[in-house]
Design an enzyme around this catalytic site. Sequence first.
Site, PDB file in Angstrom:
ATOM      1  N   ASN A   1      -0.112  -8.100 -10.964  1.00 39.88           N
ATOM      2  CA  ASN A   1      -1.122  -7.083 -10.690  1.00 39.88           C
ATOM      3  C   ASN A   1      -0.661  -5.739 -11.254  1.00 39.88           C
ATOM      4  O   ASN A   1       0.507  -5.399 -11.172  1.00 39.88           O
ATOM      5  CB  ASN A   1      -1.336  -6.995  -9.170  1.00 39.88           C
ATOM      6  CG  ASN A   1      -2.277  -5.876  -8.746  1.00 39.88           C
ATOM      7  OD1 ASN A   1      -1.966  -5.107  -7.855  1.00 39.88           O
ATOM      8  ND2 ASN A   1      -3.447  -5.786  -9.366  1.00 39.88           N
TER       9      ASN A   1
ATOM     10  N   CYS B   1       0.838  -1.205   0.000  1.00 38.68           N
ATOM     11  CA  CYS B   1       0.000   0.000   0.000  1.00 38.68           C
ATOM     12  C   CYS B   1       0.870   1.250   0.000  1.00 38.68           C
ATOM     13  O   CYS B   1       1.699   1.440   0.900  1.00 38.68           O
ATOM     14  CB  CYS B   1      -0.927   0.008   1.211  1.00 38.68           C
ATOM     15  SG  CYS B   1      -1.964   1.501   1.280  1.00 38.68           S
TER      16      CYS B   1
END
Length: 357
Positions: free
Chosen positions: A203, A101
Site C-alpha cells: 500500500n 493510522c
Amino acid sequence: MKIGNIDFGERPLFLAPMEDVTDVGFRMLCKRFGAAMVYTEFVSADAIIRSIKSTLDKMHINDEERPVGIQIYGKDVDSMVEAAKIVESVHPDIIDINFGCPVKKVAGKGAGAGMLKNIPLLLDITREVVKAVKTPVTVKTRLGWDKENLIITDLAEQLQDCGIQALTIHGRTRSQMYTGNADWTLIKAVKDNPRIHIPIIGNGDITTPQEAEEAFDNYGVDAVMVGRATFGHPWIFQEMRQYIDAEKARKEGGTPVVPAVLTIDDKIDILEEQLRINVERIDEYRGILHTRRHLAASPIFKGIPNFRQTRIAMLRAETVEALTDILEQCRAFLKSSEKAQAESSGEAQAESGKAQA
C-alpha cells in the site's frame, strides 16, 4: 492468493479502509468495478464497547460487497479483545487491526501507528485478538515510527507468529504521515523473507494501472491496496484490472481483451448513483456530506477551467437538487469539450490526409 478460506485469485486489488471515505455506498461501487476486497472505515474499540451509534453504523455490511473487512483500533488488550468479539457478531469476512493510522488524535494517544512505539503491547493485542475470535485476523501497519526505526522486517515475522493471516504494509513511517514517497523496497524485503508465508499486501502511492502492475512485478506482493486514488474514482479498479489482465495476456502471448471504456456520461452517472445510495441509506444532509468530498476530488473534473469555484460550490451544497445541478453542469461542459476536441482532431487528420495526397 488466499486469506483464510477466501480465494482472491491472482493479483487482487483491495480498497483501503479510510475514515469518512469507505462507507457502504462507496464500497459497493468499488466492488462492482473490480475491488477484490473492501474495508469499512476504521472503528474505535472503545466506541464499539460503549455502543456509540455512529460507530456501530460504520460496521453495517451489505452482502453485495463481500468479502469485506472491519478494521478496528485501540490501545489496550482488553478493549481490543472485547471489541473484536462484538465485531465478529456482525459477521465480517476479516477483522483487520489498525497499527498504521498516523493522525495525532489516534497515534498521539497510543493507538494506530502509535503502537509502533510499544511493540510488546502491539504483539500482545494481536495475539489475544487472534485467540479470541474465529474470523481471520489481519494487520495493517507502517515501516516503523520514523526513519531511525524501520522495524517492519522483524515486526512482520513477529506478527505472523501471533497468528495473523495477512499483513498490509504502507510504505511510509508514521513521522512521514502522507508526505514524501512510499518506500516499497522494505515491503519487498518482507515478501522475500523465506520465513514469511502469509500474504503481503502493499500500500502507498498506487494511483495508476501502470503503478499497480509495477507493484506486483517489481516487489512481488500478493495484493495491492489502493487508497486516496479512489476518491471520486471507484472505476479505477476496473481500469487497473483491465490493464493487469492485458499485460498478463501480452506476456503470455495471448490476445488481450479489449478494455471497456467508460464515457463521461457513465462516470457522472456513477457519481450521481453514489449520491443516491448515501442519501437513501442515511438521510439527505449526511448522505451529501459522505458524497461531496468524493465529487470534489474526482479526476474527471480536472479539465474544467477554474474548477476551484465549482469545487467550493460542491462542498457547500446542502440538497441533492443543488449537488445534482452542479454535476449536470459539469457533464454538459465535459461533453461539449470532448465533442470539440473530437471535431478538432478529425479536422486535423483530414488536413494531414490532403497534405499527403
